[in-house]
Design a protein around this motif. Structure first.
Motif, PDB file in Angstrom:
ATOM      1  N   THR A 297       0.829  -1.207   0.000  1.00  0.00           N
ATOM      2  CA  THR A 297       0.000   0.000   0.000  1.00  0.00           C
ATOM      3  C   THR A 297       0.862   1.255   0.000  1.00  0.00           C
ATOM      4  O   THR A 297       0.595   2.213  -0.729  1.00  0.00           O
ATOM      5  CB  THR A 297      -0.927  -0.012   1.217  1.00  0.00           C
ATOM      6  OG1 THR A 297      -1.721  -1.195   1.208  1.00  0.00           O
ATOM      7  CG2 THR A 297      -1.834   1.204   1.225  1.00  0.00           C
ATOM      8  N   TRP A 298       1.904   1.249   0.822  1.00  0.00           N
ATOM      9  CA  TRP A 298       2.814   2.397   0.891  1.00  0.00           C
ATOM     10  C   TRP A 298       3.534   2.613  -0.441  1.00  0.00           C
ATOM     11  O   TRP A 298       3.645   3.740  -0.935  1.00  0.00           O
ATOM     12  CB  TRP A 298       3.817   2.155   2.016  1.00  0.00           C
ATOM     13  CG  TRP A 298       4.952   3.120   2.074  1.00  0.00           C
ATOM     14  CD1 TRP A 298       4.919   4.417   2.477  1.00  0.00           C
ATOM     15  CD2 TRP A 298       6.317   2.856   1.700  1.00  0.00           C
ATOM     16  NE1 TRP A 298       6.162   4.978   2.394  1.00  0.00           N
ATOM     17  CE2 TRP A 298       7.050   4.047   1.930  1.00  0.00           C
ATOM     18  CE3 TRP A 298       6.984   1.728   1.233  1.00  0.00           C
ATOM     19  CZ2 TRP A 298       8.405   4.138   1.676  1.00  0.00           C
ATOM     20  CZ3 TRP A 298       8.336   1.814   0.986  1.00  0.00           C
ATOM     21  CH2 TRP A 298       9.042   3.010   1.201  1.00  0.00           C
ATOM     22  N   LYS A 301       1.248   4.066  -3.183  1.00  0.00           N
ATOM     23  CA  LYS A 301       1.037   5.506  -3.029  1.00  0.00           C
ATOM     24  C   LYS A 301       2.192   6.292  -3.646  1.00  0.00           C
ATOM     25  O   LYS A 301       1.980   7.339  -4.273  1.00  0.00           O
ATOM     26  CB  LYS A 301       0.877   5.858  -1.551  1.00  0.00           C
ATOM     27  CG  LYS A 301      -0.422   5.357  -0.929  1.00  0.00           C
ATOM     28  CD  LYS A 301      -0.509   5.775   0.531  1.00  0.00           C
ATOM     29  CE  LYS A 301      -1.820   5.305   1.155  1.00  0.00           C
ATOM     30  NZ  LYS A 301      -1.924   5.681   2.595  1.00  0.00           N
ATOM     31  N   ILE A 302       3.409   5.783  -3.456  1.00  0.00           N
ATOM     32  CA  ILE A 302       4.568   6.444  -4.069  1.00  0.00           C
ATOM     33  C   ILE A 302       4.491   6.345  -5.583  1.00  0.00           C
ATOM     34  O   ILE A 302       4.824   7.290  -6.306  1.00  0.00           O
ATOM     35  CB  ILE A 302       5.871   5.819  -3.539  1.00  0.00           C
ATOM     36  CG1 ILE A 302       6.018   6.072  -2.044  1.00  0.00           C
ATOM     37  CG2 ILE A 302       7.084   6.358  -4.294  1.00  0.00           C
ATOM     38  CD1 ILE A 302       7.258   5.466  -1.442  1.00  0.00           C
ATOM     39  N   LYS A 304       1.835   6.249  -7.474  1.00  0.00           N
ATOM     40  CA  LYS A 304       0.850   7.192  -7.997  1.00  0.00           C
ATOM     41  C   LYS A 304       1.370   8.631  -7.937  1.00  0.00           C
ATOM     42  O   LYS A 304       1.043   9.455  -8.793  1.00  0.00           O
ATOM     43  CB  LYS A 304      -0.445   7.083  -7.197  1.00  0.00           C
ATOM     44  CG  LYS A 304      -1.183   5.759  -7.407  1.00  0.00           C
ATOM     45  CD  LYS A 304      -2.448   5.708  -6.578  1.00  0.00           C
ATOM     46  CE  LYS A 304      -3.176   4.379  -6.770  1.00  0.00           C
ATOM     47  NZ  LYS A 304      -4.415   4.304  -5.937  1.00  0.00           N
ATOM     48  N   ARG A 305       2.201   8.906  -6.935  1.00  0.00           N
ATOM     49  CA  ARG A 305       2.682  10.270  -6.740  1.00  0.00           C
ATOM     50  C   ARG A 305       3.951  10.568  -7.534  1.00  0.00           C
ATOM     51  O   ARG A 305       4.105  11.659  -8.089  1.00  0.00           O
ATOM     52  CB  ARG A 305       2.926  10.503  -5.249  1.00  0.00           C
ATOM     53  CG  ARG A 305       3.241  11.952  -4.902  1.00  0.00           C
ATOM     54  CD  ARG A 305       3.281  12.153  -3.404  1.00  0.00           C
ATOM     55  NE  ARG A 305       4.393  11.474  -2.769  1.00  0.00           N
ATOM     56  CZ  ARG A 305       4.278  10.385  -2.008  1.00  0.00           C
ATOM     57  NH1 ARG A 305       3.085   9.850  -1.790  1.00  0.00           N
ATOM     58  NH2 ARG A 305       5.341   9.823  -1.460  1.00  0.00           N
ATOM     59  N   THR A 340       0.838   2.246   7.877  1.00  0.00           N
ATOM     60  CA  THR A 340       1.776   2.243   6.777  1.00  0.00           C
ATOM     61  C   THR A 340       3.191   2.282   7.321  1.00  0.00           C
ATOM     62  O   THR A 340       3.487   3.052   8.217  1.00  0.00           O
ATOM     63  CB  THR A 340       1.546   3.470   5.874  1.00  0.00           C
ATOM     64  OG1 THR A 340       0.185   3.445   5.430  1.00  0.00           O
ATOM     65  CG2 THR A 340       2.492   3.468   4.699  1.00  0.00           C
TER      66      THR A 340
END
Length: 345
Positions: A297-298, A301-302, A304-305, A340
């Motif tokens: 999950t963590w 997120k990276i 997508k960013r 996270t």
């Protein structure tokens, strides 16, 4: 009065230079590149405070051999030694290099490099041999495909039994059959040796507690865990778990001088093979693992960013830092983690 020695190592001979506390040369000789001959030469100029040798192919064997004979030996980083010797503005010769290393030993201006144990080098040798065998098999497969394509036969992708069956259907043209038969015989021996290397790696991993812990991470298999454990060797040499990422070149390069301060790409220093395996493990977590856990999950997120490539590097960095025994936690426990995970800075 204690003396200092510099050893410029090569395959056949080693140039030894011994100086005193004031930097004056006491002896400069070339001896055979074996621990016994080097130690005998150093004993003639005892007491010896410190001897210095650069990292290289033969350094592990010479270092372990001299230390067993009681020689106070320090192995230093070859890149730093090269820059220091170049600053001395002397001709590039073995006696000058040995004299420069002796001066580094006297002044203490060096960065000590850790010499891995023979067991760690043995594990790395198995992994390197397996990697070369796989590369050789891929080249053989591509050569067979190229030969068959010349005569209109297309074996197609794959490497298993279906691939071999399609090759056997190639037209019986004089010369083609003999060439393919020779390549297939070599390929068969290659596959057998690769399986033998896999068996040795499984045996190594089954006898290592560190490998068992590492393999609890999704995406980390026998080869990655064994390579990582062998590269770390002695966990106590890392004061902090975050230093492991820097050791494998997974941290950004920084340049700061005055008003200039920028952060670039990762340094890519250290063991490239382990860095590649950690990167592949992180990629497996992001693209192949169907489970949902805190690390994935963590990393997502990276992704997508900042993009998928940086997410893979961040995942590799976190795997390397979090599995360090001194960190007090095991990354395999992230399956049940509530929050996270915090990335290693």
């Amino acid at each position: 009065m204690e003396n200092y020695a510099g050893l410029d190592l090569s395959m056949e001979s080693t140039q030894v230079c011994i100086i005193d506390e004031k930097g004056r040369t006491l002896a400069s000789e070339k001896v055979e590149s074996c621990p016994a001959a080097i130690a005998d030469m150093l004993d003639r100029h005892a007491p010896l405070a410190r001897a210095v040798i650069e990292t290289g192919r033969m350094s592990p064997a010479i270092c372990h051999g001299l230390r067993e004979l009681g020689v106070p030996l320090v192995c230093i980083d070859a890149r730093q030694a090269h820059q220091s010797l170049k600053a001395m503005k002397a001709n590039k010769t073995d006696p000058h290099d040995a004299a420069g290393l002796a001066q580094l030993a006297r002044t203490g201006f060096y960065k000590e490099a850790y010499v891995k144990s023979p067991a760690a080098h043995g594990v790395r040798s198995v992994i390197a041999a397996r990697s070369h065998l796989v590369e050789a098999r891929v080249k053989l497969d591509n050569m067979i495909r190229g030969l068959c394509a010349t005569f209109g036969c297309r074996p197609g992708p794959g490497q298993g039994k279906a691939f071999l069956d399609r090759i056997m259907e190639a037209p019986h043209i004089p010369g083609l059959g003999q060439a393919i038969a020779s390549l297939l015989s070599i390929r068969s021996a290659n596959v057998d040796q690769t399986k033998e290397m896999d068996r040795r790696l499984r045996l190594i991993a089954s006898q290592s507690q560190a490998c068992e812990i590492l393999m609890t991470i999704p995406g980390v298999g026998i080869q990655t865990s064994a390579a990582f454990a062998a590269a770390i060797d002695e966990a106590g040499r890392f004061r902090q778990s975050r230093n492991v990422g820097a050791y494998f070149g997974l941290v950004p390069r920084r340049h700061q001088s005055g008003e200039i301060d920028w952060t670039g790409r990762i340094t890519k220093q250290g063991d490239g093979m382990v860095r590649k395996l950690l990167y592949e493990a992180a990629n497996s977590i992001l693209t192949r693992s169907r489970e949902t856990f805190a690390l994935k999950t963590w990393a997502m997120k990276i992704a997508k960013r900042r993009g998928l490539k940086k997410a893979r590097v961040a995942g590799a960095l976190y795997i390397g830092a979090s599995t360090h025994p001194r960190s007090g936690s095991c990354i395999g426990q992230t399956r049940s983690a509530a929050g996270t995970p915090r990335p290693a800075r």
